[in-house]
Design a protein around this motif. Sequence first.
Motif, PDB file in Angstrom:
ATOM      1  N   ILE A  40       0.836  -1.201   0.000  1.00  0.00           N
ATOM      2  CA  ILE A  40       0.000   0.000   0.000  1.00  0.00           C
ATOM      3  C   ILE A  40       0.869   1.248   0.000  1.00  0.00           C
ATOM      4  O   ILE A  40       1.844   1.343   0.760  1.00  0.00           O
ATOM      5  CB  ILE A  40      -0.910   0.023   1.254  1.00  0.00           C
ATOM      6  CG1 ILE A  40      -1.791  -1.227   1.296  1.00  0.00           C
ATOM      7  CG2 ILE A  40      -1.775   1.278   1.282  1.00  0.00           C
ATOM      8  CD1 ILE A  40      -2.365  -1.498   2.665  1.00  0.00           C
ATOM      9  N   GLU A  41       0.501   2.201  -0.849  1.00  0.00           N
ATOM     10  CA  GLU A  41       1.121   3.519  -0.803  1.00  0.00           C
ATOM     11  C   GLU A  41       0.328   4.322   0.222  1.00  0.00           C
ATOM     12  O   GLU A  41      -0.831   4.673  -0.008  1.00  0.00           O
ATOM     13  CB  GLU A  41       1.020   4.149  -2.194  1.00  0.00           C
ATOM     14  CG  GLU A  41       1.889   5.354  -2.374  1.00  0.00           C
ATOM     15  CD  GLU A  41       1.708   5.935  -3.784  1.00  0.00           C
ATOM     16  OE1 GLU A  41       1.453   5.152  -4.731  1.00  0.00           O
ATOM     17  OE2 GLU A  41       1.766   7.159  -3.902  1.00  0.00           O
ATOM     18  N   VAL A  42       0.944   4.586   1.359  1.00  0.00           N
ATOM     19  CA  VAL A  42       0.206   5.171   2.486  1.00  0.00           C
ATOM     20  C   VAL A  42       0.025   6.675   2.296  1.00  0.00           C
ATOM     21  O   VAL A  42       0.943   7.375   1.864  1.00  0.00           O
ATOM     22  CB  VAL A  42       0.939   4.897   3.815  1.00  0.00           C
ATOM     23  CG1 VAL A  42       0.153   5.451   4.991  1.00  0.00           C
ATOM     24  CG2 VAL A  42       1.182   3.405   3.987  1.00  0.00           C
ATOM     25  N   GLU A  43      -1.163   7.175   2.637  1.00  0.00           N
ATOM     26  CA  GLU A  43      -1.416   8.620   2.577  1.00  0.00           C
ATOM     27  C   GLU A  43      -1.678   9.215   3.957  1.00  0.00           C
ATOM     28  O   GLU A  43      -1.220  10.299   4.274  1.00  0.00           O
ATOM     29  CB  GLU A  43      -2.613   8.886   1.644  1.00  0.00           C
ATOM     30  CG  GLU A  43      -2.271   8.543   0.182  1.00  0.00           C
ATOM     31  CD  GLU A  43      -3.502   8.412  -0.697  1.00  0.00           C
ATOM     32  OE1 GLU A  43      -4.626   8.556  -0.184  1.00  0.00           O
ATOM     33  OE2 GLU A  43      -3.334   8.146  -1.901  1.00  0.00           O
ATOM     34  N   ILE A  44      -2.472   8.480   4.760  1.00  0.00           N
ATOM     35  CA  ILE A  44      -2.853   9.006   6.073  1.00  0.00           C
ATOM     36  C   ILE A  44      -2.714   7.925   7.141  1.00  0.00           C
ATOM     37  O   ILE A  44      -3.146   6.793   6.942  1.00  0.00           O
ATOM     38  CB  ILE A  44      -4.326   9.496   6.071  1.00  0.00           C
ATOM     39  CG1 ILE A  44      -4.514  10.654   5.088  1.00  0.00           C
ATOM     40  CG2 ILE A  44      -4.764   9.933   7.470  1.00  0.00           C
ATOM     41  CD1 ILE A  44      -5.970  10.979   4.834  1.00  0.00           C
ATOM     42  N   LEU A  45      -2.110   8.297   8.266  1.00  0.00           N
ATOM     43  CA  LEU A  45      -2.147   7.438   9.451  1.00  0.00           C
ATOM     44  C   LEU A  45      -3.193   8.012  10.408  1.00  0.00           C
ATOM     45  O   LEU A  45      -3.175   9.208  10.701  1.00  0.00           O
ATOM     46  CB  LEU A  45      -0.797   7.421  10.169  1.00  0.00           C
ATOM     47  CG  LEU A  45       0.423   6.938   9.391  1.00  0.00           C
ATOM     48  CD1 LEU A  45       1.669   7.033  10.279  1.00  0.00           C
ATOM     49  CD2 LEU A  45       0.227   5.510   8.901  1.00  0.00           C
ATOM     50  N   ASN A  46      -4.092   7.161  10.826  1.00  0.00           N
ATOM     51  CA  ASN A  46      -5.101   7.559  11.795  1.00  0.00           C
ATOM     52  C   ASN A  46      -4.692   6.933  13.122  1.00  0.00           C
ATOM     53  O   ASN A  46      -4.921   5.764  13.368  1.00  0.00           O
ATOM     54  CB  ASN A  46      -6.452   6.999  11.336  1.00  0.00           C
ATOM     55  CG  ASN A  46      -7.592   7.892  11.723  1.00  0.00           C
ATOM     56  OD1 ASN A  46      -7.541   9.089  11.470  1.00  0.00           O
ATOM     57  ND2 ASN A  46      -8.609   7.316  12.325  1.00  0.00           N
ATOM     58  N   ILE A  47      -4.025   7.732  13.973  1.00  0.00           N
ATOM     59  CA  ILE A  47      -3.450   7.180  15.199  1.00  0.00           C
ATOM     60  C   ILE A  47      -4.571   6.865  16.201  1.00  0.00           C
ATOM     61  O   ILE A  47      -5.480   7.670  16.400  1.00  0.00           O
ATOM     62  CB  ILE A  47      -2.438   8.172  15.810  1.00  0.00           C
ATOM     63  CG1 ILE A  47      -1.395   8.602  14.765  1.00  0.00           C
ATOM     64  CG2 ILE A  47      -1.768   7.573  17.039  1.00  0.00           C
ATOM     65  CD1 ILE A  47      -0.480   7.528  14.281  1.00  0.00           C
ATOM     66  N   ASP A  48      -4.476   5.710  16.816  1.00  0.00           N
ATOM     67  CA  ASP A  48      -5.400   5.312  17.885  1.00  0.00           C
ATOM     68  C   ASP A  48      -5.479   6.412  18.942  1.00  0.00           C
ATOM     69  O   ASP A  48      -4.477   7.016  19.293  1.00  0.00           O
ATOM     70  CB  ASP A  48      -4.882   4.002  18.497  1.00  0.00           C
ATOM     71  CG  ASP A  48      -5.433   3.738  19.879  1.00  0.00           C
ATOM     72  OD1 ASP A  48      -6.577   3.288  19.960  1.00  0.00           O
ATOM     73  OD2 ASP A  48      -4.723   4.008  20.865  1.00  0.00           O
ATOM     74  N   SER A  49      -6.668   6.648  19.460  1.00  0.00           N
ATOM     75  CA  SER A  49      -6.887   7.805  20.319  1.00  0.00           C
ATOM     76  C   SER A  49      -6.062   7.756  21.606  1.00  0.00           C
ATOM     77  O   SER A  49      -5.472   8.764  22.012  1.00  0.00           O
ATOM     78  CB  SER A  49      -8.379   7.900  20.648  1.00  0.00           C
ATOM     79  OG  SER A  49      -8.648   9.123  21.260  1.00  0.00           O
TER      80      SER A  49
END
Lengths: 345, 345
Positions: A40-49
């Motif tokens: 996967i070409e990553v665009e966004i990391l959604n960090i765990d809260s």
Amino acid sequence: MTLGCPYGTHRVLEPKGVFPQPALRLNNDFSILYDNEILIEVEILNIDSASFTQIKHQADGDPAKIADILLKTVAQRGKQHNPVTGSGGMLVGKIKAIGSALQQRPIQVGDPIATLVSLSLTPLRIDDIIAVHKETEQVEIRGEAVLFESGIYAKLPSDLPQKLALAVLDVAGAPAQTAKIVKPGDTVVVIGGGGKSGLLCLHEACKRTGVTGKVIGLSHSAAGIERMKKSGLPVIPLQGDARDALWVLHQIERLTEGRLADLTINVVNIPQTELGSILATKNRGIVYFFSMATSFTAAALGAEGIGKDLTMLVGNGYTEGHAEIALEVLRENLHLRQLYERTYA
Amino acid sequence: MTLGCPYGTHRVLEPKGVFPQPALRLNNDFSILYDNEILIEVEILNIDSASFTQIKHQADGDPAKIADILLKTVAQRGKQHNPVTGSGGMLVGKIKAIGSALQQRPIQVGDPIATLVSLSLTPLRIDDIIAVHKETEQVEIRGEAVLFESGIYAKLPSDLPQKLALAVLDVAGAPAQTAKIVKPGDTVVVIGGGGKSGLLCLHEACKRTGVTGKVIGLSHSAAGIERMKKSGLPVIPLQGDARDALWVLHQIERLTEGRLADLTINVVNIPQTELGSILATKNRGIVYFFSMATSFTAAALGAEGIGKDLTMLVGNGYTEGHAEIALEVLRENLHLRQLYERTYA
């Protein structure tokens, strides 16, 4: 090419023989891909809260320091696996390559997808951090990641903006489990009801318990209470500190004429709310711990300590159909969609 | 005299406003008793297995050092609440005084009782340590403790020796929950099946699943396997390391013709067995985590990481009738009673 382990143990560098999640270090060299991997070409990391809260605190709120902490963790571990909280998050990107053993899957190179497995077990390489968005707990990066054969993912829906879908998918497990557990007429308490996961849980709780039920949302902040009020849901908002277990007990007693909750869902990202959750719940009721800040021993010994016979569940981030259930909430509830767009996306 | 909080918050010194279990320090000055407290002359501390293992390790197995560690913890905290594992244990003693508000209870001064709430929340004062029994994880002391109004306890049965009853009551929650969950025909895996709690769980699992079911007991040690074989139960013994999740998967696949377990009960007192428990269990099955060494995040992220839709339960040390259920096992199964007398009492 070669076939890797379906669970990704072939990427574990240290210690040998463990799974990617408990591993200290993963191999994030993607110049060699296995036949059953998706690149996967990553665009966004959604960090765990829970993780983002810890990192933000450690960085004194400075976006540059947050970026440094993320880069350091990924350089050391080959994955965004917060060493303090043990949790991860998820990512969005475009499919760059599909291993030959997975060619029958209904996906194509170029498809936008979100991984629904934790970043804490996903091999990741960060080339550059473009922007840290503190309010949404999302980080824009340039980099690559690999999804194992057992790794679940969702193609991003075309009728919802990408950031919005990602914010929902990140917490999809809790509302889907809520949908499956709540029975008509139940009294449900959602601890952390004003948050990203809590609002979706409140929607499902209200929908499934129906007009004969009662849904109470607890939030520490005035902003959380305000979001519950704006959700268009028939929720009883309750403002206060969930760590104050006796206060929680007295308030839930007051709001339920002493009967307490059939089901308490804990999605608040702070520690020491286990006992409040247990006290809010009636004997033989259910407590669903979804917060990654939950302490196993505090929950187990808390219930025993007050001699309460209830079922306590460990939140499983995956349940069948969870992505569909969670995304559908935003189609069903325009108020929530607007709130989500303003707050989390 | 005065009435204390039913949950014992009146004994919390630090931090104020929390419950006795999460508290750092309790008031163990018993010169003033509250009206809803029971004062106990303590004879035996039965240290929680995870806690005793940690203390024994820290003390290099030396009984004198073990005693020092216990004395230091109780002096600092006013309770035997292991600061590393977070767990406690239970105690046996004789009732020394009953508060005026509890006079209607069917107990008398002088009755031998076992407290069924954790030592991690029980105010305790140790005057002297008489003997440390490493093999039974029991410590003979002179001292006093207080039971709160909400605290559960059992009068010790007259047909079983005291140490034997205590060893059983200490782990009564797991077999009682097993009895309530197992359905006829279920395939059940007990991880840590050769241990103190595991043997009782195996008995209940065999009894409740019946002739159409299958019960597999996993133990790391040859001694544990030997105990399972001597239990007289139709258990399939499996020797190996539960931390090796892939090995667990392959063995349980082999023993169940690929179907895996309907229910996996984890009562092993070592960390990093969460994933093995999850892999041993079929989709939509149940994993019951009873070990105090369980990591909440490892369980939650472990299931999500491999996309497995199962119910994970936090072991509640209390369920209605748990003392009766667990003690009855020793009356039903003479082999187990003999094993227990030799090994744990």
